[in-house]
Motif scaffolding. Sequence first.
Motif, PDB file in Angstrom:
ATOM      1  N   ALA A   1      15.013  24.742 -13.696  1.00 52.89           N
ATOM      2  CA  ALA A   1      15.208  25.223 -15.560  1.00 52.89           C
ATOM      3  C   ALA A   1      14.522  25.140 -16.183  1.00 52.89           C
ATOM      4  O   ALA A   1      14.897  26.508 -17.148  1.00 52.89           O
ATOM      5  CB  ALA A   1      16.325  23.779 -15.594  1.00 52.89           C
ATOM      6  N   LYS A   2      13.802  24.913 -16.716  1.00 52.13           N
ATOM      7  CA  LYS A   2      12.306  25.617 -17.254  1.00 52.13           C
ATOM      8  C   LYS A   2      11.949  26.895 -17.670  1.00 52.13           C
ATOM      9  O   LYS A   2      11.835  27.142 -18.340  1.00 52.13           O
ATOM     10  CB  LYS A   2      11.400  24.385 -17.110  1.00 52.13           C
ATOM     11  CG  LYS A   2      11.101  22.513 -17.872  1.00 52.13           C
ATOM     12  CD  LYS A   2      10.521  22.021 -17.027  1.00 52.13           C
ATOM     13  CE  LYS A   2      10.887  20.784 -17.819  1.00 52.13           C
ATOM     14  NZ  LYS A   2       9.485  19.414 -18.088  1.00 52.13           N
ATOM     15  N   TYR A   3      11.481  27.371 -16.677  1.00 50.22           N
ATOM     16  CA  TYR A   3      10.722  28.174 -16.412  1.00 50.22           C
ATOM     17  C   TYR A   3      11.476  29.668 -15.650  1.00 50.22           C
ATOM     18  O   TYR A   3      11.377  30.503 -15.836  1.00 50.22           O
ATOM     19  CB  TYR A   3       9.466  28.628 -15.569  1.00 50.22           C
ATOM     20  CG  TYR A   3       8.948  26.807 -16.435  1.00 50.22           C
ATOM     21  CD1 TYR A   3       8.527  26.896 -18.086  1.00 50.22           C
ATOM     22  CD2 TYR A   3       8.272  25.780 -15.808  1.00 50.22           C
ATOM     23  CE1 TYR A   3       7.850  25.820 -18.345  1.00 50.22           C
ATOM     24  CE2 TYR A   3       7.390  24.936 -15.811  1.00 50.22           C
ATOM     25  CZ  TYR A   3       7.744  24.729 -17.572  1.00 50.22           C
ATOM     26  OH  TYR A   3       6.374  24.158 -18.771  1.00 50.22           O
TER      27      TYR A   3
ATOM     28  N   VAL B   1       7.152  13.419 -28.324  1.00 48.61           N
ATOM     29  CA  VAL B   1       7.663  11.798 -27.132  1.00 48.61           C
ATOM     30  C   VAL B   1       9.120  12.785 -26.163  1.00 48.61           C
ATOM     31  O   VAL B   1       9.787  12.981 -27.658  1.00 48.61           O
ATOM     32  CB  VAL B   1       7.238  11.022 -28.177  1.00 48.61           C
ATOM     33  CG1 VAL B   1       8.504  10.149 -27.719  1.00 48.61           C
ATOM     34  CG2 VAL B   1       5.957  10.772 -28.886  1.00 48.61           C
ATOM     35  N   ASP B   2       9.279  11.755 -25.326  1.00 46.32           N
ATOM     36  CA  ASP B   2      10.770  12.864 -24.689  1.00 46.32           C
ATOM     37  C   ASP B   2      10.986  11.276 -23.947  1.00 46.32           C
ATOM     38  O   ASP B   2      10.286  10.130 -24.203  1.00 46.32           O
ATOM     39  CB  ASP B   2      10.223  13.596 -23.329  1.00 46.32           C
ATOM     40  CG  ASP B   2       9.599  14.964 -23.879  1.00 46.32           C
ATOM     41  OD1 ASP B   2       8.988  14.952 -25.132  1.00 46.32           O
ATOM     42  OD2 ASP B   2       9.073  15.803 -22.562  1.00 46.32           O
ATOM     43  N   GLY B   3      12.561  11.734 -23.971  1.00 43.03           N
ATOM     44  CA  GLY B   3      13.357  10.409 -23.665  1.00 43.03           C
ATOM     45  C   GLY B   3      14.792  10.880 -23.821  1.00 43.03           C
ATOM     46  O   GLY B   3      14.477  11.660 -23.728  1.00 43.03           O
TER      47      GLY B   3
ATOM     48  N   SER C   1      10.970   8.512 -22.018  1.00 43.22           N
ATOM     49  CA  SER C   1      10.365   9.295 -21.110  1.00 43.22           C
ATOM     50  C   SER C   1       9.323   9.383 -20.923  1.00 43.22           C
ATOM     51  O   SER C   1       8.744   8.819 -19.224  1.00 43.22           O
ATOM     52  CB  SER C   1      11.708  10.032 -20.390  1.00 43.22           C
ATOM     53  OG  SER C   1      10.943  10.791 -19.560  1.00 43.22           O
ATOM     54  N   GLU C   2       8.586  10.079 -21.909  1.00 45.90           N
ATOM     55  CA  GLU C   2       7.205  10.552 -21.695  1.00 45.90           C
ATOM     56  C   GLU C   2       6.542  11.251 -22.543  1.00 45.90           C
ATOM     57  O   GLU C   2       7.411  11.429 -23.522  1.00 45.90           O
ATOM     58  CB  GLU C   2       6.825  11.578 -19.855  1.00 45.90           C
ATOM     59  CG  GLU C   2       7.671  12.834 -20.277  1.00 45.90           C
ATOM     60  CD  GLU C   2       7.668  13.441 -19.536  1.00 45.90           C
ATOM     61  OE1 GLU C   2       6.408  14.030 -19.286  1.00 45.90           O
ATOM     62  OE2 GLU C   2       8.155  14.681 -19.273  1.00 45.90           O
ATOM     63  N   ILE C   3       5.346  10.925 -22.805  1.00 45.15           N
ATOM     64  CA  ILE C   3       4.426  11.648 -23.688  1.00 45.15           C
ATOM     65  C   ILE C   3       3.422  12.295 -23.193  1.00 45.15           C
ATOM     66  O   ILE C   3       3.606  12.932 -22.284  1.00 45.15           O
ATOM     67  CB  ILE C   3       3.655  10.611 -24.187  1.00 45.15           C
ATOM     68  CG1 ILE C   3       2.856  11.308 -26.126  1.00 45.15           C
ATOM     69  CG2 ILE C   3       2.721  10.413 -24.028  1.00 45.15           C
ATOM     70  CD1 ILE C   3       3.022  10.208 -27.056  1.00 45.15           C
TER      71      ILE C   3
HETATM   72 MG   LIG Z   1       8.786  15.855 -18.959  1.00 40.96          MG
END
Ligand SMILES: [Mg+2]
Length: 355
Positions: free
Chosen positions: A257-259, A300-302, A313-315
Amino acid sequence: MAKLNLGVFFGGKSTEHEISLISAKNIIDAADKNKYNIIPVGIDKNGEFLFYNNQDYILDSHDAKKVHLGYGGLPITFSFGRDKELIGIFDKNLKIKIDVAFPVLHGSFGEDGTIQGLFEMANIPYVGAGVLGSVIGMNKDIAKKLLEKSGVKMAKFLVFDISEKGKIDFSYIISELKCPFFIKPTNSGSSVGVYKIKSESEFREKTNEVFKFCDKIMCEEAIVGKEIECSVLGNDNPAASLPGEVITSHEFYSYDAKYLDENGAQLKIPADLPEEATHKIQETAVKIFKLLNCTGMARVDGFLQENGDYIFSEINTIPGFTPISMYPKLWELNGISQTELVSRLIQLAIDKNKF
Ligand SMILES: [Mg+2]
Ligand SMILES: Nc1ncnc2c1ncn2[C@@H]1O[C@H](COP(=O)(O)OP(=O)(O)O)[C@@H](O)[C@H]1O
């Protein structure tokens, strides 16, 4: 003011080599050439450092599937100068000094504190988190454990070591986390090795696969909510951008999905959120940035749940920096162009190096 020699480091040994090249090309294009002489340093997939004295250091950068390092790179070694400079040596007579470094390296050997250690030894300023912040940011287990008593909400998680491979009690995991749940390496990125697990057989198969390239696996409760990313910029008094949202057409925001799938994800910049939620996310992002020892930049992801809860979720201490990436795009909403953003990041690196 004399121009600074800006060493831009890109490529690298991680699974995120290609995305690093696209980010670096964008950063080099955006950098203010009145302030910086660009010293391009590519790192190939074997870890060899290469200096380019031509413009063709990154080729096919418009295509994530084709992008690669240029061919004319000169193998380089480093020596540490006396005056806050890193000296690149190509052969005995050819030397160049780097005044400030911009590591545009996502993942292992770039975002994890290793190359930051090289810059520390040379005593040169470098963009982004220091050694400690980089180590913490790259390791999801350590980052989440550090935040456990902070009041920041996170998905419930369990971590298993490679010595437990094949012996992990599946019924214990589902009693703690319910099913489906997520598994992921504790220190990877780009969704490599991230799976949504729905059965024991799938769990066994995927853990065997993930333990081939990492020695710790995190199992995490599945969170339902909007996927939210927030850019943070600064040292002692960091600022948070408006949040953005990732809307994926896949089951989750996977590597494909990302790349790989052009229509795999849509970025909503900014996310359409009530003011209260926006403030909560910004405040939490800054708090996490500080608690995890970050400086310069991080994304910063969440998740934002239906009930208004924000789940960290993660940094990412070296977030994607392509022309369309969330990190720079969110700052454009504040009127900060990518050229200005690069200059600010370099100034933050210099400020941080004052001791
Ligand atoms: Mg991620
Ligand atoms: N606990 C979870 N609940 C829901 N989705 C998740 C969870 N963990 C990961 N995901 C999905 O997998 C993607 C990649 O996971 P992430 O932890 O961000 O790893 P990476 O560092 O590889 O980006 C996320 O963007 C999200 O779509």
